[in-house]
Design a protein around this motif. Structure first.
Motif, PDB file in Angstrom:
ATOM      1  N   PRO A  73      77.827 -44.111  50.412  1.00 36.40           N
ATOM      2  CA  PRO A  73      79.316 -44.619  50.889  1.00 36.40           C
ATOM      3  C   PRO A  73      80.392 -43.589  50.793  1.00 36.40           C
ATOM      4  O   PRO A  73      81.530 -43.708  51.358  1.00 36.40           O
ATOM      5  N   GLU A  74      80.350 -42.822  49.640  1.00 40.29           N
ATOM      6  CA  GLU A  74      81.541 -41.861  49.232  1.00 40.29           C
ATOM      7  C   GLU A  74      81.321 -40.719  49.818  1.00 40.29           C
ATOM      8  O   GLU A  74      82.438 -39.706  50.007  1.00 40.29           O
ATOM      9  N   LEU A  75      80.364 -40.306  50.840  1.00 39.59           N
ATOM     10  CA  LEU A  75      80.118 -38.958  51.210  1.00 39.59           C
ATOM     11  C   LEU A  75      80.654 -38.698  52.434  1.00 39.59           C
ATOM     12  O   LEU A  75      80.434 -39.753  53.249  1.00 39.59           O
ATOM     13  N   SER A  76      81.071 -37.771  52.911  1.00 36.58           N
ATOM     14  CA  SER A  76      81.278 -37.025  54.305  1.00 36.58           C
ATOM     15  C   SER A  76      80.007 -37.135  54.991  1.00 36.58           C
ATOM     16  O   SER A  76      78.947 -37.015  54.345  1.00 36.58           O
ATOM     17  N   PRO A  77      80.172 -36.803  56.312  1.00 35.46           N
ATOM     18  CA  PRO A  77      78.988 -36.676  57.053  1.00 35.46           C
ATOM     19  C   PRO A  77      78.096 -35.140  56.622  1.00 35.46           C
ATOM     20  O   PRO A  77      76.876 -35.255  56.538  1.00 35.46           O
ATOM     21  N   SER A  78      78.735 -34.199  56.170  1.00 35.21           N
ATOM     22  CA  SER A  78      78.141 -33.144  55.657  1.00 35.21           C
ATOM     23  C   SER A  78      77.630 -33.245  54.460  1.00 35.21           C
ATOM     24  O   SER A  78      76.573 -32.884  54.022  1.00 35.21           O
ATOM     25  N   GLY A  79      78.298 -34.405  53.570  1.00 32.83           N
ATOM     26  CA  GLY A  79      77.676 -34.522  52.414  1.00 32.83           C
ATOM     27  C   GLY A  79      76.222 -35.228  52.462  1.00 32.83           C
ATOM     28  O   GLY A  79      75.438 -35.029  51.703  1.00 32.83           O
ATOM     29  N   VAL A  80      76.530 -36.164  53.313  1.00 37.14           N
ATOM     30  CA  VAL A  80      75.381 -37.078  53.630  1.00 37.14           C
ATOM     31  C   VAL A  80      73.955 -36.209  54.127  1.00 37.14           C
ATOM     32  O   VAL A  80      72.903 -36.048  53.735  1.00 37.14           O
ATOM     33  N   GLY A  81      74.264 -35.103  54.977  1.00 38.94           N
ATOM     34  CA  GLY A  81      73.365 -33.938  55.302  1.00 38.94           C
ATOM     35  C   GLY A  81      72.565 -33.209  54.282  1.00 38.94           C
ATOM     36  O   GLY A  81      71.772 -32.793  54.282  1.00 38.94           O
ATOM     37  N   TYR A  82      73.565 -32.702  53.150  1.00 41.96           N
ATOM     38  CA  TYR A  82      73.462 -32.108  52.427  1.00 41.96           C
ATOM     39  C   TYR A  82      72.425 -32.868  51.448  1.00 41.96           C
ATOM     40  O   TYR A  82      71.278 -32.158  50.693  1.00 41.96           O
ATOM     41  N   VAL A  83      72.516 -34.083  51.083  1.00 45.18           N
ATOM     42  CA  VAL A  83      71.523 -34.924  50.185  1.00 45.18           C
ATOM     43  C   VAL A  83      70.372 -34.890  51.042  1.00 45.18           C
ATOM     44  O   VAL A  83      69.244 -34.752  50.330  1.00 45.18           O
ATOM     45  N   ASP A  84      70.394 -35.110  52.370  1.00 48.34           N
ATOM     46  CA  ASP A  84      69.239 -35.244  53.117  1.00 48.34           C
ATOM     47  C   ASP A  84      68.440 -33.933  53.034  1.00 48.34           C
ATOM     48  O   ASP A  84      66.973 -33.934  52.963  1.00 48.34           O
ATOM     49  N   GLY A  85      69.168 -32.807  52.881  1.00 46.48           N
ATOM     50  CA  GLY A  85      68.420 -31.623  52.644  1.00 46.48           C
ATOM     51  C   GLY A  85      67.706 -31.642  51.599  1.00 46.48           C
ATOM     52  O   GLY A  85      66.562 -30.814  51.413  1.00 46.48           O
ATOM     53  N   MET A  86      68.302 -31.961  50.393  1.00 48.36           N
ATOM     54  CA  MET A  86      67.669 -31.910  49.039  1.00 48.36           C
ATOM     55  C   MET A  86      66.492 -32.864  49.184  1.00 48.36           C
ATOM     56  O   MET A  86      65.380 -32.437  48.493  1.00 48.36           O
ATOM     57  N   ALA A  87      66.607 -34.022  49.682  1.00 49.10           N
ATOM     58  CA  ALA A  87      65.093 -34.955  49.770  1.00 49.10           C
ATOM     59  C   ALA A  87      64.249 -34.137  50.832  1.00 49.10           C
ATOM     60  O   ALA A  87      62.937 -34.505  50.458  1.00 49.10           O
ATOM     61  N   GLY A  88      64.709 -33.473  51.621  1.00 47.86           N
ATOM     62  CA  GLY A  88      63.484 -32.612  52.345  1.00 47.86           C
ATOM     63  C   GLY A  88      62.668 -31.711  51.450  1.00 47.86           C
ATOM     64  O   GLY A  88      61.383 -31.639  52.136  1.00 47.86           O
ATOM     65  N   TRP A  89      63.301 -31.294  50.457  1.00 45.64           N
ATOM     66  CA  TRP A  89      62.514 -30.576  49.582  1.00 45.64           C
ATOM     67  C   TRP A  89      61.433 -31.263  49.020  1.00 45.64           C
ATOM     68  O   TRP A  89      60.196 -30.968  48.641  1.00 45.64           O
TER      69      TRP A  89
END
Length: 334
Positions: A295-311
């Motif tokens: 809830p605290e993240l910008s759309p780019s922040g959300v995408g960044y964490v999704d990228g880490m989950a992708g690994w």
């Protein structure tokens, strides 16, 4: 294939059934992320082959065979299913380079870690001082750094170079550990593994794939730093499960499952099960913190964490079928 498995209590050594390693992992590992792949994977694979030829790395002994057994573009595709073609190609190039560099470091430093110093010193000089390369490996790293700076912001490129230097130093620690006369304790093993994994240098590329650069508040948020660590650990510990048989035969030390085996003096199936439980805890903590910070993240922040989950997801599905770990599919553990 089911992607959600319940975490099990430690299994007694005398009740573990004989089964292939892949079956044991699939039964126990918690994997909440479904399989996905990037539609640009074939082009990325062709791009990796062309880049290795251009840099001269494909002419180095054993590199072509190793690349065919590790499939860097496939790993990039599974890790980054939503990445645009440019980011996907950059990720695939970096994966290919790190596979070549890691295998070379293992070969050179296997018995005498000091022999690694010229190779590692060249890499640090390129990453820290933009020094000119003197070897094909150095030339490939210099070109990779150029690609990173062309695609990333200056701050992202600086983070990439810093994390890449940590990876380079980690290979020296690994070589020293391999020649140490007494077995490593688990904590030291996992500490070295977190460096040699080479996962965190890809996190700036996850950021570069977003529409906007993350704010300092997002990037340095305590939960974001913890998510980065959890992502890197889970992503590298999963391949450790699949490579355990191969690395046990080769006398390797820096592997999560083998660290459990040394610590508990137990058969490999028990050690793998204990390692899986640690991975499951790590993935569940990643999920919990991801939900907490979202809830605290910008759309780019959300995408960044999704990228880490992708690994986490990508390393699992890649490890299951890559020829490099083919022993895991057939080796029966008892």
């Amino acid at each position: 294939m089911s992607t959600t498995h319940e975490e099990r209590a430690p299994v007694a050594q005398d009740v573990l059934p004989a089964s292939p390693l892949v079956e044991l992992i699939d039964t126990h590992l918690y994997m909440p992320y479904p399989f996905r792949r990037n539609p640009h994977e074939p082009a990325a694979a062709a791009g990796v082959d062309a880049w290795l030829r251009t840099t001269g790395l494909s002419d180095e002994p054993g590199v072509a065979a190793m690349i065919s057994h590790t499939r860097p573009a496939e790993l990039a595709s599974y890790n980054s299913p939503d990445a645009d073609p440019g980011i996907l190609q950059l990720v695939a190039h970096q994966i290919a380079y790190q596979f070549v560099f890691d295998d070379r470091a293992e070969e050179v430093g296997r018995h005498r870690p000091g022999r690694l110093l010229p190779m590692l010193g060249e890499s640090i000089a390129i990453l820290r001082d933009d020094a000119p390369p003197g070897t094909p490996l150095g030339a490939a790293l210099s070109d990779l750094y150029r690609q990173v700076r062309e695609r990333c912001t200056p701050a992202q490129a600086a983070r990439w170079a810093w994390k890449s230097r940590e990876y380079v130093h980690g290979l020296l620690y690994e070589a020293v550990a391999q020649t140490h006369p007494s077995p490593l304790r688990s904590g030291l093993c996992t500490s070295i593994r977190s460096l040699t994994a080479g996962v965190e240098p890809f996190h700036p590329l996850c950021e570069a794939a977003q529409p906007c650069e993350l704010t300092s508040e997002e990037l340095h948020h305590p939960l974001m730093r913890r998510l980065s660590r959890l992502s890197a650990d889970a992503a590298v510990w999963i391949p450790d499960l699949f490579s355990a048989v191969k690395e046990q035969r080769a006398g390797q030390m820096i592997n999560l499952a083998l660290a459990y085996q040394r610590a508990h003096q137990c058969p490999l199936p028990v050690a793998v099960t204990l390692a899986i439980q640690q991975i499951n805890r790590t993935i569940r903590e990643f999920e919990r913190l991801h939900a907490e910070i979202a809830p605290e993240l910008s759309p780019s922040g959300v995408g960044y964490v999704d990228g880490m989950a992708g690994w986490i997801r990508g390393c699992y599905y890649w490890s299951r079928t890559v020829p490099r770990y083919a022993d895991a599919a057939t080796e029966v553990l008892r």
